[in-house]
Design a protein around this motif. Structure first.
Motif, short mmCIF file in Angstrom:
data_model
loop_
_atom_site.label_atom_id
_atom_site.label_comp_id
_atom_site.label_asym_id
_atom_site.label_seq_id
_atom_site.Cartn_x
_atom_site.Cartn_y
_atom_site.Cartn_z
N SER A 276 51.10 32.61 82.07
CA SER A 276 51.87 32.84 80.85
C SER A 276 51.73 31.70 79.86
O SER A 276 51.73 31.92 78.64
N THR A 280 50.53 32.23 76.03
CA THR A 280 51.50 31.93 74.98
C THR A 280 50.94 30.94 73.97
O THR A 280 51.07 31.12 72.75
N HIS A 297 57.97 29.78 70.77
CA HIS A 297 57.13 30.50 71.74
C HIS A 297 56.96 29.68 73.02
O HIS A 297 57.04 30.22 74.12
N SER A 301 58.38 32.10 75.82
CA SER A 301 57.39 33.03 76.33
C SER A 301 56.61 32.49 77.53
O SER A 301 56.05 33.26 78.31
N THR A 302 56.59 31.17 77.69
CA THR A 302 55.92 30.58 78.85
C THR A 302 56.64 30.92 80.16
O THR A 302 56.09 30.75 81.25
N GLY A 330 52.93 36.86 78.78
CA GLY A 330 52.83 35.84 77.74
C GLY A 330 52.43 36.45 76.42
O GLY A 330 52.95 36.08 75.35
N THR A 334 55.29 36.74 73.31
CA THR A 334 55.03 35.99 72.08
C THR A 334 54.97 36.92 70.88
O THR A 334 55.53 36.62 69.81
#
Length: 488
Positions: A276, A280, A297, A301-302, A330, A334
């Motif tokens: 991820s 991302t 992000h 998102s990670t 990911g 994002t």
């Protein structure tokens, strides 16, 4: 007409954020209720009761305490506990003037929630029919933390827009709904969800989003100046991200089967999270003309890979399969921050402060789908007959269930989580709309000074570089730097 006007005056009266009476009353009354209920229902379990544990050792000819579940589960419990109180708390400190509220109210919600969760989950899962008591073990503590995680996810959707009293009410109903949907999904439907993609993340996200929708603030733009981050607030939020990222393998494996199940869940989560991160970073850089990264992000998102692998963590999804899931999450998460969050606010009137839809809802749904497909595709050649029984608990009344049927039941579990999240959130949101909870006005949101004693600055603060309104969609046609000077 008089009655209608009276109702209108009641609901439209000016906001009063003074919680000097309501907050202490709620805290004292609910804590007293917890003491009484624990006194009536809760007792030490076999492995924490000295008399019962010694009897167990003598009966099984054990000379060491190493067989006590404490030694197997407590390390995972420690990691999960850190995630709840530090990881979630610091992840929400990105707002420039709401760090006290993020960490402090996270602390409050979690402290009340774990007590109520031990009771609610105990009544549904661990109530002894002979004695009428709930027996607490280390796994009970882990499950209580899981329950609280769902409430903290919901808190992220309304961060900075509700009072501490509203948060306690949210937690009271959230824990109750969680215990019911968990019982339906795990016990009645018999779906597998060790890391909670469905039970925790999907439910928690949609519960919070529904509440946010009902509590929609049409004039929230009046607090726009505070709905964003500064350099140091994003740095503190990144601390939360790193704690969550490091301990997420423990989160997904904490209640998996001892041995191969826990190890497999940790490996799959470990790989999914790593995948991820790279995805991302790539999408975040591509989204800006100058290729700069957006901390929004990177902070959120990670972590999506860990969310999505909650259901399938202990399945034989294969290492490369875990990498694929992390890669997809990911990517989707994002893009969610870039495009879906602005759409939700503009079109559906959902003001999602932390973007829980992108970190928890979408990856949670994707994880549930992956889990259903993986379960339906399981075979004896890969698992062995004994392995299928072990992984999917095909025992007792579920001994005749097939893997294809299990896949269908996994999908049914997802539907239950979404239904309870949206339906329960809408009902609780209506309760929270009552003008009795001390919530802030639209022009007074995202500010610690409403509910906290904030120390005065001893000296003038130089202009702070403001970048990155956390949830506002950045204009893509800005060719110069995204930095602007905030006037002091």
């Amino acid at each position: 007409m008089t009655c209608i006007q009276g109702m209108k005056d009641f609901f439209c009266r000016p906001k009063n954020t003074n919680v000097r009476l309501s907050l202490p009353v709620v805290c004292f009354v609910w804590q007293f209720a917890m003491i009484v209920l624990f006194g009536v229902f809760v007792r030490y379990g076999e492995e924490s009761n000295v008399k019962k544990w010694l009897e167990f050792k003598h009966h099984n000819n054990l000379t060491s305490d190493i067989e006590n579940d404490f030694y197997f589960r407590y390390p995972s419990f420690q990691d999960v506990h850190v995630m709840i109180f530090i990881g979630f708390g610091f992840l929400m400190t990105f707002l420039k003037r709401y760090s006290f509220g993020a960490v402090g109210f996270n602390f409050l919600v979690a402290a009340f929630g774990i007590q109520w969760a031990l009771l609610m989950q105990g009544w549904f899962h661990h109530l002894d029919p002979n004695t009428g008591k709930i027996y607490v073990e280390v796994e009970s503590l882990i499950n209580a933390d899981f329950c609280v995680a769902g409430c903290l996810i919901a808190y992220g959707a309304v961060l900075g827009k509700v009072s501490p009293v509203q948060l306690l009410v949210m937690t009271l109903f959230g824990v109750t709904l969680f215990a019911v949907e968990e019982y339906i999904i795990l016990d009645l439907i018999h779906a597998k969800d060790a890391g909670g993609s469905m039970v925790i993340h999907t439910f928690g996200a949609y519960y919070g989003l529904s509440i946010s929708w009902v509590l929609y603030r049409p004039k929230l733009h009046q607090s726009k100046r505070l709905n964003g981050s500064v350099y140091h607030s994003d740095l503190f939020a990144m601390i939360g991200t790193l704690f969550l990222w490091m301990f997420w393998p423990s989160f997904n494996s904490a209640i998996a089967d001892h041995g191969d199940g826990q190890l497999r869940a940790a490996i799959n989560t470990y790989l999914g999270l790593a995948s991820s991160v790279l995805t991302t970073v790539a999408i975040s850089s591509l989204s800006q003309k100058r290729g700069k990264l957006d901390m929004v992000h990177i902070q959120n998102s990670t972590l999506a890979g860990g969310v999505a692998l909650g259901t399938a963590a202990e399945f034989m999804i294969t290492p490369y399969g875990a990498l694929i899931v992390g890669f997809c999450c990911g990517l989707i998460s994002t893009f969610g921050y870039l495009y879906i969050t602005p759409f939700l606010e503009k079109t559906l009137k959902i003001q999602d402060t932390c973007g829980v839809h992108n970190l928890h809802a979408i990856p949670g749904v994707l994880g549930a789908v992956v889990g259903a497909i993986t379960a339906a595709a399981a075979s004896e050649s890969e698992y062995s007959k004994e392995g299928l029984v072990r992984v999917f608990d095909f025992e007792g009344e579920f001994a005749s269930r097939t893997v294809s049927s299990q896949g269908g039941h996994q999908a049914a579990g997802l539907c239950v989580a979404i239904l309870f999240g949206i339906g329960g959130g809408a009902i609780v949101g209506m309760i929270l709309r009552l003008p009795i909870w001390g919530d802030p006005a639209d022009d007074n949101c995202f500010d610690d000074e409403v509910y906290w004693e904030v120390p005065e600055e001893e000296e003038a603060i130089p202009p702070v570089l403001e970048y990155n309104n956390h949830m506002m969609h950045k204009q893509q046609d800005i060719s110069e730097s995204n930095f602007s000077v905030e006037q002091s």
